[in-house]
Design an enzyme around this catalytic site. Sequence first.
Site, mmCIF file in Angstrom:
data_model
loop_
_atom_site.group_PDB
_atom_site.id
_atom_site.type_symbol
_atom_site.label_atom_id
_atom_site.label_comp_id
_atom_site.label_asym_id
_atom_site.label_seq_id
_atom_site.Cartn_x
_atom_site.Cartn_y
_atom_site.Cartn_z
ATOM 1 N N ILE A 106 0.840 -1.191 0.000
ATOM 2 C CA ILE A 106 0.000 0.000 0.000
ATOM 3 C C ILE A 106 0.879 1.246 0.000
ATOM 4 C CG2 ILE A 106 -0.218 -0.064 2.528
ATOM 5 C CD1 ILE A 106 -3.093 1.041 2.192
ATOM 6 N N CYS A 107 0.388 2.304 -0.635
ATOM 7 C CA CYS A 107 1.047 3.612 -0.620
ATOM 8 C C CYS A 107 2.475 3.518 -1.185
ATOM 9 C CB CYS A 107 1.023 4.160 0.803
ATOM 10 S SG CYS A 107 1.577 5.869 0.990
ATOM 11 N N GLY A 108 3.456 4.044 -0.460
ATOM 12 C CA GLY A 108 4.822 4.095 -0.963
ATOM 13 C C GLY A 108 5.423 2.749 -1.272
ATOM 14 N N THR A 110 4.084 0.521 -2.969
ATOM 15 C CA THR A 110 3.827 0.222 -4.386
ATOM 16 C C THR A 110 4.928 0.802 -5.261
ATOM 17 O OG1 THR A 110 2.426 2.186 -4.710
ATOM 18 C CG2 THR A 110 1.330 0.151 -4.011
#
Length: 205
Positions: A106-108, A110
Amino acid sequence: MNAIADRKPVHLAVYDTLADWETGHATAHLARAGYRIRTVGPSTDPVTSIGGLRIQPDTALDDVRPEDSSLLILPGADLWDTSGDLAPFARKARAFLEAGVPVAAICGATAGLAREGVLDDRSHTSAVSFYLAATGYAGGERYVETDAVTDGNLVTAGPTEPVAFAREIFRLLGVYEGEVLDAWYRLFHDSDAAAYAVLEKAGAA
């Protein structure tokens, strides 16, 4: 030994600047479903989240093997975009996927997977498409504008979608399914009180 006791643990990556709010729904309900949650740090030295929580990792990344895990969860963190310190976690994620063991990012995280080339041939999402494009990865055509995406054994989501992220994890692991999964999402994402009755009837409340 019963089926719950036989389950391999879920491994939650923890590192400095990790985003506290992104994985709580997933880990809390996985634990309620009988999964042990094991935290994995760069080493076993304590780390500190964005919110100032001090976490003592259960184990070091080098000691985690895909065959000993049900899932690897990678939360976002400032360090994904400000240094290469977390690249070993992306490499570990690749090893998990190659071994057929699920990964959820999730988020960074990725962006970390994008830099590792993991997203080049898998459907995925993130905060926004141009955030991942800035990594120079080759998977832009596989980007999907939605809350969370599952492609095979990989779940991805953006930083504002911790509930959808958890939903996809539960679906992938078979924790909740069908109307129960839908009710769980409606309760925690939409505050739909009527969904609670469905969960209570299924013993998932």
